[in-house]
Scaffold this motif. Structure first.
Motif, short mmCIF file in Angstrom:
data_model
loop_
_atom_site.label_atom_id
_atom_site.label_comp_id
_atom_site.label_asym_id
_atom_site.label_seq_id
_atom_site.Cartn_x
_atom_site.Cartn_y
_atom_site.Cartn_z
N LEU A 1 30.03 72.91 79.93
CA LEU A 1 30.80 74.07 79.51
C LEU A 1 31.72 73.62 78.37
O LEU A 1 32.48 72.68 78.53
N VAL A 2 31.64 74.32 77.24
CA VAL A 2 32.44 73.94 76.07
C VAL A 2 33.24 75.14 75.60
O VAL A 2 32.67 76.14 75.15
N GLU A 3 34.57 75.01 75.70
CA GLU A 3 35.47 76.09 75.29
C GLU A 3 35.85 75.95 73.82
O GLU A 3 35.88 74.84 73.27
N SER A 4 36.18 77.07 73.22
CA SER A 4 36.70 77.09 71.85
C SER A 4 37.53 78.35 71.67
O SER A 4 37.50 79.25 72.51
N GLY A 5 38.27 78.38 70.57
CA GLY A 5 39.03 79.58 70.24
C GLY A 5 40.52 79.51 70.50
O GLY A 5 41.26 80.44 70.17
N GLY A 6 40.97 78.43 71.11
CA GLY A 6 42.40 78.30 71.34
C GLY A 6 43.15 78.06 70.04
O GLY A 6 42.55 77.85 68.98
N GLY A 7 44.47 78.10 70.13
CA GLY A 7 45.28 77.87 68.94
C GLY A 7 46.70 78.32 69.16
O GLY A 7 47.11 78.59 70.30
N ALA A 8 47.44 78.38 68.08
CA ALA A 8 48.84 78.80 68.12
C ALA A 8 48.96 80.19 67.53
O ALA A 8 48.37 80.49 66.49
N VAL A 9 49.73 81.04 68.20
CA VAL A 9 49.88 82.42 67.77
C VAL A 9 51.28 82.88 68.15
O VAL A 9 51.89 82.35 69.09
N GLN A 10 51.77 83.86 67.43
CA GLN A 10 53.07 84.42 67.76
C GLN A 10 52.94 85.46 68.87
O GLN A 10 51.86 86.04 69.06
#
Length: 121
Positions: A4-13
């Protein structure tokens, strides 16, 4: 083996949106209930949303109305659309496979590595 490989995370306001994806391989994706869990620093794993192979979904009260879980069985991919994000949503988000629809994280047999979501105020 199951991967299982996740993606799409990051920093957001705060108030922003992110879409997480989880690509699965090594098993018949359409047969398993899938889930998203998260863990914030110093806290235990928390269930966010789960979705059965036939599409029924379950959400934590804290994300109802803001998050939407979905799956594309043809693409072996699980999604989590996160809207109206809050600072308290900041955590590492994990994709999981093969567990009960309303199960706890330890009831799932397979896990991804996680993707970091950081929401600033």
């Amino acid at each position: 083996q199951v991967q299982l490989v996740e993606s799409g995370g990051g920093a957001v306001q705060a108030g922003g949106s992110l879409r997480l994806s989880c690509v699965a391989s090594g098993y018949r994706f359409s047969t398993y209930t899938m889930g998203w869990f998260r863990q914030a620093p110093g806290k235990q794993h928390e269930g966010v949303a789960t979705i059965a192979n036939f599409g029924a979904a379950s959400y934590a009260d804290s994300v109802k109305g803001r998050f939407t879980v979905s799956r594309d069985n043809a693409k072996n991919t699980l999604y989590l659309q996160m809207n109206s994000l809050k600072p308290e949503d900041s955590a590492i988000y994990y994709c999981a496979a093969d567990g009960p629809l309303r199960g706890k994280f330890y009831q799932y047999n397979y896990w991804g590595q996680g993707t970091q979501v950081t929401v600033s105020s």
